[in-house]
Design a protein around this motif. Structure first.
Motif, PDB file in Angstrom:
ATOM      1  N   THR A  26       0.985  -1.012   0.269  1.00 57.32           N
ATOM      2  CA  THR A  26       0.016  -0.173  -0.212  1.00 57.32           C
ATOM      3  C   THR A  26       0.945   1.252   0.552  1.00 57.32           C
ATOM      4  N   GLU A  29       2.267   1.434  -3.307  1.00 59.22           N
ATOM      5  CA  GLU A  29       1.419   2.435  -4.668  1.00 59.22           C
ATOM      6  C   GLU A  29       1.120   3.661  -3.919  1.00 59.22           C
ATOM      7  N   VAL A 645      -3.627  -2.534   8.222  1.00 58.81           N
ATOM      8  CA  VAL A 645      -4.195  -2.116   6.946  1.00 58.81           C
ATOM      9  C   VAL A 645      -5.216  -3.147   6.622  1.00 58.81           C
ATOM     10  N   ARG A 649      -8.924  -2.085   5.707  1.00 57.82           N
ATOM     11  CA  ARG A 649      -9.610  -2.786   4.481  1.00 57.82           C
ATOM     12  C   ARG A 649     -10.916  -3.517   4.667  1.00 57.82           C
ATOM     13  N   ASP A 654     -10.685   2.275   4.075  1.00 63.95           N
ATOM     14  CA  ASP A 654      -9.899   2.158   3.147  1.00 63.95           C
ATOM     15  C   ASP A 654      -8.430   3.224   2.721  1.00 63.95           C
ATOM     16  N   GLY A 658      -4.569   3.098   3.969  1.00 61.36           N
ATOM     17  CA  GLY A 658      -3.518   4.201   3.043  1.00 61.36           C
ATOM     18  C   GLY A 658      -2.517   5.096   4.356  1.00 61.36           C
ATOM     19  N   ALA A 661      -0.311   2.333   6.427  1.00 54.33           N
ATOM     20  CA  ALA A 661       0.294   2.874   5.725  1.00 54.33           C
ATOM     21  C   ALA A 661       1.516   3.968   4.779  1.00 54.33           C
TER      22      ALA A 661
END
Length: 667
Positions: A26, A29, A645, A649, A654, A658, A661
């Protein structure tokens, strides 16, 4: 404001320091999205590679293909934004794509072959060596088990090594795996013995090659080498990387060597691999080995109950049937993708063959004589040095026979049969290079100390012996002698706060062996002996005669209560476990032990999630995350971040996932 290249690279470096898992992926990303949107463009190649790497090693291989293709396109469009390391990473990741995607039957064969062709073309254009290409061609031929497999293998090993070859630890293991499957047993053994002499290490080695070598020694009838290799291999499995194949081979080894209880214990301990793995190929390999084991166990232990959470089987016979059905289903999926019957054929051939059986003793301690009475009190004052000795699990003590064995066993070491202290020193020198030998030496020293009336020293020496024995997989021996080690310490006048570490280690080992109730009983007794009700919140200073002694007693009580909470979790009593963990977390916090509090909150979060209380789990894990931050334990903080995390989720939060993370990726 756009970050500098240095700032962006530093942020990506911190992501790479995180343990593999959903939090790292995460964070990767998020960094890629930020760099793609705001720059700097010079960091984009690195960001794409970090995401590919995170997916590949974080059990999300199929997700890696998209950022990998984006990395290729970025290279084609803007090679000027790739430095030397970016370029190396791009070509290195080709091996991951080809090697890992073929492990998923849902990935079409045509896609794998296109990727292979593209890899070869790009390597040639770049002027790279072709060792990685020929290796990948061999892997694909082997996955399909075509007639060209042997030719592809010879082409690979004949291609000179280069900057993109497998590491010097991985390549011999990959080669030996093929040699063993091809029946070239002696050649594979010689290769691994030569390599292992140099102690190579990487993410999966030497654990993988040792798991194969132990089975090769079974085939050659070398019980001593098989036992030593098995023990050494197990020491290299707890490395933070999924090792389904090696874990399965160790289970198979135990069944084929007559170690039934250990085989069943490891099946239960690693039962998650029965239903999930890094890839379908890894799961198939695990099931293939477990199926070999259960086929041997079912004849005499078919009705033996097994405690499995997600597998619809309650006995060994039921597990055997389920494993076979699951493995055949996976094999059929690979065959459908590959256009052959190779995987199904191999599955049936392995199970239809008669595996070589060889009795192998894995005990490192002498036969137990736990019924030998322990004197009620020590005939001499307790030795402070003995009290201070660190202790963990215990092992069996053959008191009557060990004294007679000491002189002959250690004549060359210069130790006298009546010199327990010298024998103890010799055991300490052995502990690193020969832990099994050290365990026996500690056990003999314990016998001599007891004969001298030094019961405290005897108890600690026996505990040291069992610590090593348990690490060397002599779990039965360690469990048999633990109560005696504790009894010797008690009779030797060792205060409860010094006996506690031995009790805790016994409890952990009992839980590992599938008997957490026995460990819980021992911990409750230790708490009672220290003057504490297990459910109370009053700090006891029993046995302490100074401020330092009081603090040690209080500290040990917290450790016992923490262990008690973990045993309740092992028993499946998630509600009691989480409450107990949160209570002791608060005690740790009041005492200023932020790390201890964080670990306890981590346990509370895990058990609440297991009980279905995701909101409560998130709160506890957030407390653990804060605790590890304050304790400056980044490694544990990142692991908790992975769990948090995942929980967020599952709750549909979400955005918060994020944020967690991203926070974990920062120092």
């Amino acid at each position: 404001m756009t970050r500098t290249v240095h700032e962006a690279n530093e942020a990506l470096f911190h992501v790479r320091e995180m343990p593999y898992g959903v939090a790292r992926s995460t964070a990767a990303e998020a960094e890629l999205a930020r760099i793609t949107a705001d720059g700097p463009v010079e960091a984009r190649a690195y960001a794409l590679f970090v995401l590919v790497e995170s997916y590949v090693w974080g059990n999300e291989v199929t997700k890696a293909y998209l950022p990998f293709t984006q990395l290729l396109r970025w290279w084609d469009e803007h090679p000027e934004h790739f430095d030397e390391q970016d370029t190396h990473s791009l070509f290195w990741s080709f091996k991951w794509m080809v090697g890992n995607l073929m492990d998923f039957p849902a990935v079409p064969a045509a896609q794998i072959e296109r990727t292979l062709d593209d890899m070869e073309r790009r390597y040639a254009v770049a002027g790279n060596g072709m060792n990685a290409v020929t290796m990948s061609r061999f892997q694909w031929a082997r996955a399909q088990e075509t007639q060209d497999t042997a030719t592809a293998y010879e082409a690979w090993v004949a291609t000179p090594r280069d900057d993109f070859s497998q590491c010097e630890a991985c390549e011999p293991g990959d080669r030996a795996a093929y040699l063993f499957d091809a029946g070239r047993l002696d050649e594979g053994i010689r290769l691994l013995e030569q390599v292992l002499a140099g102690s190579p290490e990487c993410a999966t080695e030497p654990g993988d090659m040792l798991s194969r070598l132990q089975l090769a020694y079974l085939e050659t009838g070398d019980a001593d080498k098989a036992a030593a290799t098995h023990r050494r291999g197990l020491r290299h499995l707890d490395n933070g990387v999924s090792m389904e194949g090696p874990q399965g081979r160790h289970i198979e080894f135990l069944a084929r060597t007559g170690n039934v209880e250990r085989a069943l214990t490891r099946i239960v301990e690693h039962q998650d691999n029965l239903v999930t793995a890094d890839s379908p190929r890894d799961r198939w390999a695990f099931l293939l080995s477990v199926g070999t084991a259960t086929s041997l166990l079912v004849a005499e232990h078919g009705e033996r109950p097994v405690a499995l959470r997600e597998v619809p089987a309650t006995t060994v016979a039921g597990l055997d049937a389920w494993v076979r059905a699951e493995a055949r289903e996976i094999a059929a999926a690979f065959d459908a993708r590959n256009g052959t019957d190779a995987t199904t054929r191999r599955t049936e051939e392995v199970w239809a063959s008669t595996p070589t059986l060889l009795p192998v003793s894995l005990s490192v301690l002498g036969a137990a004589e736990t019924d030998v009475p322990v004197p009620a009190t020590s005939p001499r004052p307790t030795a402070p040095a003995g009290i201070a000795r660190s202790a963990a699990t215990g092992g069996p003590a053959d008191i009557s026979a060990l004294v007679a064995d000491t002189a002959s066993a250690f004549e060359t070491a210069g130790a006298q049969a009546d010199d327990a202290a010298t024998l103890l020193g010799h055991a300490e020198t052995l502990s690193t290079d020969d832990p099994a030998g050290a365990a026996g030496a500690y056990q003999r020293a314990a016998a001599l100390f007891e004969a001298e009336g030094a019961l405290d020293q005897a108890g600690f020496a026996l505990a040291e012996a069992a610590q090593l024995a348990a690490a060397e997989q002599d779990v039965e021996g360690a469990l048999a002698a633990f109560p005696r080690a504790v009894a010797l310490l008690r009779a030797g006048g060792v205060p409860p706060e010094y006996r506690g570490p031995v009790v805790r280690a016994y409890a952990r080992l009992a839980a590992q062996a599938g008997t957490p109730a026995a460990g819980l009983a021992a911990v409750d007794k230790a708490l009672a002996e220290a003057g504490s009700d297990p459910g109370a919140g009053v700090v006891s200073a029993a046995g302490a005669h100074s401020a330092a002694g009081e603090e040690r007693a209080a500290s040990e009580r917290r450790e016992l209560l923490d262990t008690r909470a973990r045993l309740l979790a092992a028993l499946g009593e998630h509600g009691r476990a989480s409450s107990a963990a949160e209570a002791v977390a608060e005690e740790y916090a009041r005492a200023g032990d932020l790390g201890g509090a964080a670990h306890a909150f981590w346990l509370a979060g895990t058990t609440r999630a297991d009980a279905g209380d995701l909101d409560g789990s998130a709160l506890a894990l957030e407390s653990a995350l804060d605790g590890f931050r304050l304790a400056h334990d980044q490694a544990s903080r990142a692991l908790v971040g992975n769990e948090l995390v995942g929980v967020l989720r599952r709750l549909g939060r979400d955005d918060e996932a994020g944020q967690v993370a991203e926070a974990v990726s920062r120092r």
